[in-house]
Design a protein around this motif. Structure first.
Motif, short mmCIF file in Angstrom:
data_model
loop_
_atom_site.label_atom_id
_atom_site.label_comp_id
_atom_site.label_asym_id
_atom_site.label_seq_id
_atom_site.Cartn_x
_atom_site.Cartn_y
_atom_site.Cartn_z
N LYS A 196 54.71 37.22 67.92
CA LYS A 196 54.21 38.29 67.04
C LYS A 196 53.64 37.69 65.75
CE LYS A 196 55.65 42.11 69.27
NZ LYS A 196 54.77 43.21 69.72
N SER A 197 54.32 36.68 65.24
CA SER A 197 53.85 36.02 64.02
C SER A 197 52.53 35.31 64.27
CB SER A 197 54.91 35.02 63.54
OG SER A 197 54.43 34.26 62.45
N PHE A 198 52.43 34.63 65.41
CA PHE A 198 51.19 33.92 65.75
C PHE A 198 50.02 34.91 65.87
CE2 PHE A 198 53.73 30.41 68.11
CZ PHE A 198 53.94 29.74 66.92
N LEU A 199 50.27 36.07 66.49
CA LEU A 199 49.22 37.07 66.67
C LEU A 199 48.68 37.56 65.32
CD1 LEU A 199 50.72 39.06 69.65
CD2 LEU A 199 48.43 38.07 69.62
N LYS A 200 49.54 37.70 64.36
CA LYS A 200 49.12 38.17 63.04
C LYS A 200 48.31 37.12 62.28
CE LYS A 200 50.65 42.40 62.70
NZ LYS A 200 49.68 43.54 62.56
N GLN A 201 48.44 35.84 62.69
CA GLN A 201 47.70 34.75 62.06
C GLN A 201 46.34 34.51 62.72
OE1 GLN A 201 50.04 31.07 61.67
NE2 GLN A 201 51.85 32.29 62.15
N ALA A 202 46.20 34.94 63.97
CA ALA A 202 45.08 34.48 64.80
C ALA A 202 43.77 35.23 64.51
CB ALA A 202 45.44 34.63 66.27
N ASP A 203 42.73 34.45 64.25
CA ASP A 203 41.38 35.00 64.13
C ASP A 203 40.77 35.25 65.52
OD1 ASP A 203 41.26 34.56 61.20
OD2 ASP A 203 41.30 32.45 61.79
N LEU A 204 41.25 34.47 66.49
CA LEU A 204 40.74 34.56 67.86
C LEU A 204 41.94 34.52 68.80
CD1 LEU A 204 38.55 34.35 70.11
CD2 LEU A 204 38.49 31.89 69.68
N VAL A 205 42.06 35.54 69.66
CA VAL A 205 43.16 35.63 70.61
C VAL A 205 42.58 35.62 72.02
CG1 VAL A 205 45.09 37.03 71.47
CG2 VAL A 205 44.58 36.97 69.02
N VAL A 206 43.07 34.68 72.85
CA VAL A 206 42.66 34.61 74.25
C VAL A 206 43.93 34.71 75.08
CG1 VAL A 206 41.26 33.39 75.95
CG2 VAL A 206 40.88 32.98 73.51
N VAL A 207 44.04 35.76 75.90
CA VAL A 207 45.29 36.01 76.60
C VAL A 207 45.06 36.16 78.10
CG1 VAL A 207 45.10 38.48 76.03
CG2 VAL A 207 47.30 37.56 76.79
N GLY A 208 45.91 35.47 78.88
CA GLY A 208 45.86 35.57 80.33
C GLY A 208 47.23 35.33 80.92
N VAL A 209 48.06 36.39 80.96
CA VAL A 209 49.43 36.25 81.44
C VAL A 209 49.74 37.15 82.63
CG1 VAL A 209 50.35 35.48 79.22
CG2 VAL A 209 50.27 37.92 79.73
N GLY A 210 48.84 38.06 82.96
CA GLY A 210 49.06 38.94 84.10
C GLY A 210 50.07 40.05 83.85
N GLN A 211 50.12 40.54 82.60
CA GLN A 211 51.03 41.64 82.25
C GLN A 211 50.26 42.72 81.48
OE1 GLN A 211 54.84 40.60 80.51
NE2 GLN A 211 54.72 38.53 81.33
N PRO A 212 50.12 43.90 82.04
CA PRO A 212 49.39 44.97 81.35
C PRO A 212 50.02 45.29 79.99
CG PRO A 212 49.87 45.59 83.63
CD PRO A 212 50.63 44.33 83.36
N ASP A 213 49.16 45.58 79.02
CA ASP A 213 49.59 45.97 77.67
C ASP A 213 50.51 44.93 77.02
OD1 ASP A 213 48.15 48.27 78.10
OD2 ASP A 213 49.90 49.50 78.61
N PHE A 214 50.31 43.68 77.34
CA PHE A 214 51.13 42.61 76.75
C PHE A 214 50.83 42.47 75.26
CE2 PHE A 214 52.06 38.12 75.78
CZ PHE A 214 53.37 38.05 76.24
N VAL A 215 49.58 42.72 74.88
CA VAL A 215 49.19 42.67 73.47
C VAL A 215 48.71 44.05 73.05
CG1 VAL A 215 47.59 41.69 71.79
CG2 VAL A 215 48.54 40.23 73.59
N LEU A 216 49.26 44.56 71.96
CA LEU A 216 48.90 45.88 71.43
C LEU A 216 48.09 45.72 70.15
CD1 LEU A 216 52.41 47.59 71.80
CD2 LEU A 216 50.53 47.57 73.46
#
Length: 281
Positions: A196-216
């Protein structure tokens, strides 16, 4: 509201260029696809790739792997393809049957025919940021092409990659690092609070984990760029790993699912296949 990064439109441009390149070659371009026909996802993806390949003039040879295959069995298949001069490129469609060590198979493919860039030689050159020519895994390379098309420069940005697979996360992190981003690579063992902390810092987010709604949307830094590599089926519909409705209210740029990274992956794979033909010729 986010601006959509239209992978389908950019992939069409790449496919047109690939088709022109195929017509200029003296020999046919042939892509061999080694896959597990018992895996429904693989069966679907192989069909999609074959249909798009035909549209740009690339021939495909689908090679199903028996359910009881082991690593040695598949290695023999790949070695035969390495020696077949009519085969331009070889794609190993993951996942293969459980008894097969995929990393060994990826590196059994001859580097010159490794059109998905998953072998140790090509990945080593990527991680070394080598000036020598090499092939890059199609999904992360497709992401970089999409960013370049929309003039999004990773240099100086904090980039968060969620997922560390050989097919996506590790080469994605290497590409972003080579592009002068500050890269955070997270995975299933990253504590939730830390992520959660990393997400708040990130200017660019690339996600591929195979879980729906993993990032809100509430997880994201306002004004960030979101690249959703996930592909899930929920209630009969394709959806990514990011909750698009909420994330699109926070991010400046976002990829849709479908129509984002998926078309770019296939277009990049075919582009890599033609490049292999040009270099081998």
């Amino acid at each position: 509201m986010s601006k959509i990064l239209d992978g389908k439109a950019v992939a069409q441009i790449i496919n047109e260029q690939t088709s022109q390149a195929v017509r200029q070659l003296a020999k046919p371009v042939r892509l061999a696809v080694v896959y597990d026909p018992e895996n429904a996802g693989s069966d679907l993806y192989v069909g999609m790739k074959s249909r798009q390949a035909a549209k740009v003039g690339i021939e495909t040879q689908d090679i199903p792997v028996p359910a009881d295959a082991n690593t040695e069995t598949v290695q023999e298949i790949v070695r035969d393809l390495n020696q077949d001069h009519t085969i331009t490129g070889i794609l190993i469609q993951s996942p293969l049957p459980e008894a097969v060590n995929e990393q060994i198979i990826f590196s059994t493919v001859a580097p010159s025919k490794d059109v998905d860039g998953l072998g140790a030689v090509n990945q080593g050159l990527l991680f070394a940021d080598s000036p020598l020519p090499y092939t890059i895994a199609a999904t992360p390379q497709g992401v970089m092409t999409l960013l370049k098309h929309y003039q999004i420069d990773p240099a100086g940005k904090t980039a968060l990659v969620i997922g560390r697979s050989q097919l996506f996360g590790r080469p994605m992190a290497a590409l972003l690092n080579n592009a002068d981003a500050t890269v955070i690579l997270s995975h299933r063992y990253t504590p939730a609070a830390q992520l959660k902390s990393f997400l708040k810092q990130a200017d660019l987010v690339v996600v591929g984990v195979g879980q729906p709604d993993f990032v809100l949307g509430e997880d994201l830094k306002p004004g960030c760029v979101v690249i959703d590599v996930g592909m899930n089926i929920v209630d009969g519909k394709a959806t990514g790993d990011v909750d698009y409705s909420s994330a699109s209210q926070v991010a400046d740029y976002i990829t849709p699912v479908p129509g984002g990274v998926g078309p770019m992956t296939i277009a990049t794979l075919l582009e890599n296949t033609v490049k292999a033909a040009q270099e081998n010729n």
